[in-house]
Enzyme design. Structure first.
Site, mmCIF file in Angstrom:
data_model
loop_
_atom_site.group_PDB
_atom_site.id
_atom_site.type_symbol
_atom_site.label_atom_id
_atom_site.label_comp_id
_atom_site.label_asym_id
_atom_site.label_seq_id
_atom_site.Cartn_x
_atom_site.Cartn_y
_atom_site.Cartn_z
ATOM 1 N N ASP A 1 -1.479 10.295 -3.816
ATOM 2 C CA ASP A 1 -0.299 9.438 -3.945
ATOM 3 C C ASP A 1 0.573 9.881 -5.122
ATOM 4 O OD1 ASP A 1 -2.483 8.698 -5.437
ATOM 5 O OD2 ASP A 1 -2.490 6.604 -4.816
ATOM 6 N N GLY B 1 0.812 -1.212 0.000
ATOM 7 C CA GLY B 1 0.000 0.000 0.000
ATOM 8 C C GLY B 1 0.849 1.268 0.000
ATOM 9 N N ALA C 1 3.379 5.412 -8.215
ATOM 10 C CA ALA C 1 4.816 5.665 -8.386
ATOM 11 C C ALA C 1 5.279 5.198 -9.763
ATOM 12 C CB ALA C 1 5.607 4.983 -7.276
ATOM 13 N N GLY D 1 1.654 2.666 -2.698
ATOM 14 C CA GLY D 1 1.300 3.408 -3.905
ATOM 15 C C GLY D 1 2.135 3.029 -5.104
ATOM 16 N N SER D 2 2.300 1.715 -5.333
ATOM 17 C CA SER D 2 3.164 1.296 -6.437
ATOM 18 C C SER D 2 2.589 1.710 -7.802
ATOM 19 C CB SER D 2 3.395 -0.213 -6.400
ATOM 20 O OG SER D 2 2.177 -0.897 -6.387
ATOM 21 N N SER D 3 1.260 1.686 -7.949
ATOM 22 C CA SER D 3 0.673 2.056 -9.250
ATOM 23 C C SER D 3 0.949 3.523 -9.553
ATOM 24 C CB SER D 3 -0.845 1.847 -9.248
ATOM 25 O OG SER D 3 -1.171 0.612 -8.707
#
Ligand code: MEV
Length: 343
Positions: free
Chosen positions: A176, A129, A135, A131-133
């Site tokens: 994010d 969680g 980033a 915020g990989s999407s």
């Protein structure tokens, strides 16, 4: 890390034919929500901080007229698409959805006929969680704009990445993305109406992962259902979260950690009222408070993922051990990290 990534990249690409030497590498940090989750989706402010775990994207021109993506961290290898087909598929493979949509949106503004190879790698698991999407979206856009000699301001980058995440995910405030672009610790209002960097140093945070991956869009929908059923009550909760967030902005910049901890505890109670807490999060949060943290709360959408605790350095080790003792995994991160950058 940079050298490692470059070498890894060169090894993996050694048998590909590439055009010239144009290769641009960019990275963007993950994030943690400090105050104001969920309320931010309804126009109230939140405070988020960037963490020193990054996602990297390398963009490179290739002679073949196609898009190629290598994202081994999310199980994507040898992904290919004809240039004219980018983003057309309504059912883009999950692991590349954000990357491909970001490229489609960039190419709509800055068309080109060169083939493109994108390779991504992450320092953190997409489970956490962080915020990989977001980033990866920011890192890819930063890399391809560099590759095409297009200068994007932070605001341009936010707009393009917000459009991308909106198309893929449909819901979300975009905080994010702002954390990934600006870095540091920011006060944010949905859609980027306000993005204010806060003069805050590194925070003495402990991050505990519950071991449960949460699905942010479904938690947002769950709160939306609550809002639909009882708008007045839900608005009341959001209003209280907003007051806490406003006061936290002051306590954080003054370095008043005791009050910031109390505000975290109050924010947590309101998230419980919204129904997004879980017993696993509660277990980690109580353990952190009992071990001497100034305050603790869930961070993000809830339903699992991470909790954060603010603790004096003298108690940090106790808090970490207490979290691990009740089954949490401590993730060692540094807050207030640098935003998106060309490497
Ligand atoms: C999720 O990390 C935080 C939420 O407020 C959603 C968002 O702001 O996009 C629940």
């Amino acid at each position: 890390m940079r050298e490692y990534f470059k070498q890894k990249h060169q090894e993996e690409l050694s048998d590909r034919e590439t055009v010239g030497a144009s290769l641009v590498s960019a990275s963007a940090p993950g994030k943690l929500m400090l105050f104001g989750e969920h309320a931010v989706v309804y126009g109230y402010p939140c405070i988020a901080t960037a963490v020193d775990q990054r996602i990297r994207a390398v963009a490179q021109n290739i002679p073949q007229p196609r898009l190629e993506i290598e994202a081994p961290d999310v199980g994507v290898t040898n992904y290919e698409k004809g240039l004219s087909e980018i983003g057309l598929d309504t059912n883009i493979f999950k692991g590349v959805r954000f990357v491909e949509t970001a490229i489609k949106n960039f190419r709509e503004l800055y068309p080109g006929d060169s083939g493109l190879l994108i390779q991504t790698s992450s320092e953190f698991s997409s489970e956490f969680g962080f915020g990989s999407s977001s980033a990866v979206t920011v890192a890819v856009l930063k890399a391809i704009s560099g590759l095409n000699n297009v200068f994007l301001t932070n605001e341009d980058l936010f707009r393009l990445s917000y459009q991308t995440v909106g198309e893929v995910q449909g819901v979300g405030s975009g905080f994010d993305l702002a954390a990934a672009i600006w870095g540091g610790t920011i006060n944010f209002i949905a859609g980027g109406k306000e993005i204010t960097p806060l003069a805050v140093g590194e925070l003495s945070l402990v991050v505990g992962y519950t071991g449960i991956k949460a699905d942010t869009p479904s938690l947002i929908r769950q709160v939306a259902e609550l809002y639909r059923r009882d708008q007045k009550w839900t608005e009341g909760i959001f209003g209280s979260i907003a007051s806490i967030t406003k006061e936290a902005r002051t306590s954080l910049t003054k370095g008043d950690w005791e009050r910031t901890g109390e505000l975290m505890n109050l924010n947590q109670e309101l998230l419980v009222a919204l129904g997004v807490n879980t017993k696993e999060l509660s277990r980690l949060i109580s353990a952190a408070r009992d071990a001497g943290a100034w305050g603790a709360k869930l961070s993000g959408a809830g339903g699992g993922d991470c909790m954060i605790a603010l603790a004096d350095s003298e108690y940090k080790k106790n808090v970490e051990e207490a979290i691990e003792k009740v089954g949490g995994k401590v993730l060692r991160v540094t807050s207030n990290a640098e935003g998106a950058r060309i490497e």
